[in-house]
Motif scaffolding. Structure first.
Motif, PDB file in Angstrom:
ATOM      1  N   LEU A  26       0.797  -1.229   0.000  1.00  0.00           N
ATOM      2  CA  LEU A  26       0.000   0.000   0.000  1.00  0.00           C
ATOM      3  C   LEU A  26       0.830   1.280   0.000  1.00  0.00           C
ATOM      4  CD1 LEU A  26      -3.035  -0.814   2.324  1.00  0.00           C
ATOM      5  CD2 LEU A  26      -3.049  -0.422  -0.146  1.00  0.00           C
ATOM      6  N   PRO A  27       1.929   1.372   0.769  1.00  0.00           N
ATOM      7  CA  PRO A  27       2.695   2.619   0.733  1.00  0.00           C
ATOM      8  C   PRO A  27       3.165   2.969  -0.680  1.00  0.00           C
ATOM      9  CG  PRO A  27       3.351   1.315   2.624  1.00  0.00           C
ATOM     10  CD  PRO A  27       2.461   0.436   1.793  1.00  0.00           C
ATOM     11  N   GLN A  29      -3.751   3.022   3.824  1.00  0.00           N
ATOM     12  CA  GLN A  29      -2.477   3.023   4.535  1.00  0.00           C
ATOM     13  C   GLN A  29      -2.546   3.901   5.777  1.00  0.00           C
ATOM     14  OE1 GLN A  29       0.195   1.057   3.937  1.00  0.00           O
ATOM     15  NE2 GLN A  29       0.932   1.870   5.875  1.00  0.00           N
ATOM     16  N   GLU A  30      -3.290   4.997   5.700  1.00  0.00           N
ATOM     17  CA  GLU A  30      -3.439   5.869   6.865  1.00  0.00           C
ATOM     18  C   GLU A  30      -4.109   5.124   8.020  1.00  0.00           C
ATOM     19  OE1 GLU A  30      -5.304  10.274   7.985  1.00  0.00           O
ATOM     20  OE2 GLU A  30      -5.244   9.572   5.903  1.00  0.00           O
ATOM     21  N   ASN A  62      -1.617   2.704   9.446  1.00  0.00           N
ATOM     22  CA  ASN A  62      -0.633   3.406  10.271  1.00  0.00           C
ATOM     23  C   ASN A  62      -1.175   3.649  11.675  1.00  0.00           C
ATOM     24  OD1 ASN A  62       1.239   3.504   8.206  1.00  0.00           O
ATOM     25  ND2 ASN A  62       0.714   5.591   7.587  1.00  0.00           N
ATOM     26  N   HIS A  82       6.309  -0.503  11.055  1.00  0.00           N
ATOM     27  CA  HIS A  82       6.084   0.814  11.648  1.00  0.00           C
ATOM     28  C   HIS A  82       7.227   1.166  12.611  1.00  0.00           C
ATOM     29  CE1 HIS A  82       3.538   4.222  12.748  1.00  0.00           C
ATOM     30  NE2 HIS A  82       3.825   3.983  14.016  1.00  0.00           N
TER      31      HIS A  82
END
Length: 329
Positions: A142-143, A230-231, A234, A267
């Motif tokens: 995804l990033p 992705q947000e 995160n 992360h």
């Protein structure tokens, strides 16, 4: 009589609200020349420019000269920085140059104009599509699929890409429509199809335009969906990392599903050590975490630009391989 629709660049700038004054990253090519000119027209007296001289090709001095002439014509203050972007083992020259460029942009703005908090970059819709296609070709997650963000914060500055909805051809058309027919410098490396991005631009985008005329808009929506997903991930990763601790406790990690372990480890490495594991490295690390069922199980793996090791009940990352004393026989 219907009012003529605004040019895509003018519409993009109508939706752009930078803090004033702000800076534009000026390479001297068509894209950044159009952005600087349009911004100077829209916000007279509020625009600054920064040119990064990489020294990577013979045309570099020509680019700098063009930028100086252009800024003098527009009465825009210009800062020029020269960088020498050597790349580390395993790092691409392009990645090294990009990181050096961003660092030099931030340094020049903060030293030359302390009141400037915003920097505008000239990447456009075609650049976004190329970035997405390269990410797909590499099997990115995804990033990578989120491609380039329109806005983000780094090094205490607000960074913007106001032209991501504007096709590259539209920027050149707008320049040619200007009363003074503003010129720009063509980067000779842009036609070198040894580079993946150039092959995509020369061969793939024309085919997509013929087969899928709306591909710029639809691809951009897909990238935006990936960025939103992705947000959320995160946020989940930050919550999980708060529970497993920094550095991560192995037993706490083992309580999570493998997918969430992968998420929280990425992360941790990205946020606390500015490194990103490859897919193979991450899978091996997850296998080792699963195997840590005894006190004596040792972990020592190459991950990103360093190593992950087991330290008692935790995982630890070091930027270089730690030196261990020789054992006795």
């Amino acid at each position: 009589m219907a009012k003529p629709s605004a040019h895509p660049l003018e519409q993009a700038l109508a939706d752009f609200s930078p803090g004033l004054p702000f800076a534009v990253a000026l390479s001297g090519g068509a894209d950044s020349t159009a952005l600087l000119l349009a911004c100077a027209q829209r916000w007279p007296g509020q625009v600054r420019a920064v040119h990064i001289h990489h020294g990577l090709q013979d045309a570099a001095d020509t680019f700098e000269a063009h930028c100086r002439d252009l800024c003098q014509q527009l009465n825009v203050p210009l800062a020029v920085r020269r960088v020498h972007a050597g790349h580390a083992p395993g790092q691409s020259p392009e990645d090294a140059a990009r990181k050096a460029r961003y660092a030099a942009l931030a340094e020049s703005v903060q030293s030359e104009w302390p009141d400037v908090q915003d920097i505008a970059l000239a990447q456009h819709a075609d650049d976004q599509v190329e970035t997405l296609l390269i990410a797909l070709s590499r099997g990115a997650g995804l990033p990578g699929l989120a491609s380039m963000p329109a806005q983000w914060m780094r090094q205490g500055l607000n960074w913007h890409r106001p032209c991501l909805t504007v096709p590259g051809a539209a920027l050149r058309e707008w320049l040619k429509e200007q009363a003074h027919t503003q010129s720009w410098v063509e980067d000779p490396s842009n036609t070198d199809e040894r580079y993946t991005r150039n092959r995509i631009r020369a061969r793939v985008l024309p085919a997509l335009s013929e087969a899928l005329p709306a591909f710029r808009e639809t691809f951009a929506r897909s990238a935006a969906h990936a960025a939103e997903a992705q947000e959320v991930l995160n946020e989940v990763a930050a919550q999980d990392l708060a529970r497993v601790g920094v550095p991560p406790r192995i037993q706490a990690l083992q309580q999570l599903s493998r997918a969430r372990q992968a998420l929280v480890l990425r992360h941790w490495l990205r946020q606390h050590h500015a490194t990103t594991p490859s897919t193979a490295q991450l899978h091996e690390l997850l296998d080792q975490v699963a195997a840590c069922t005894t006190r004596g199980h040792r972990v020592h793996l190459k991950v990103g630009q360093g190593f992950v090791e087991r330290k008692a009940h935790h995982l630890a990352w070091t930027g270089q391989e730690s030196v261990r004393p020789m054992g006795t026989i």
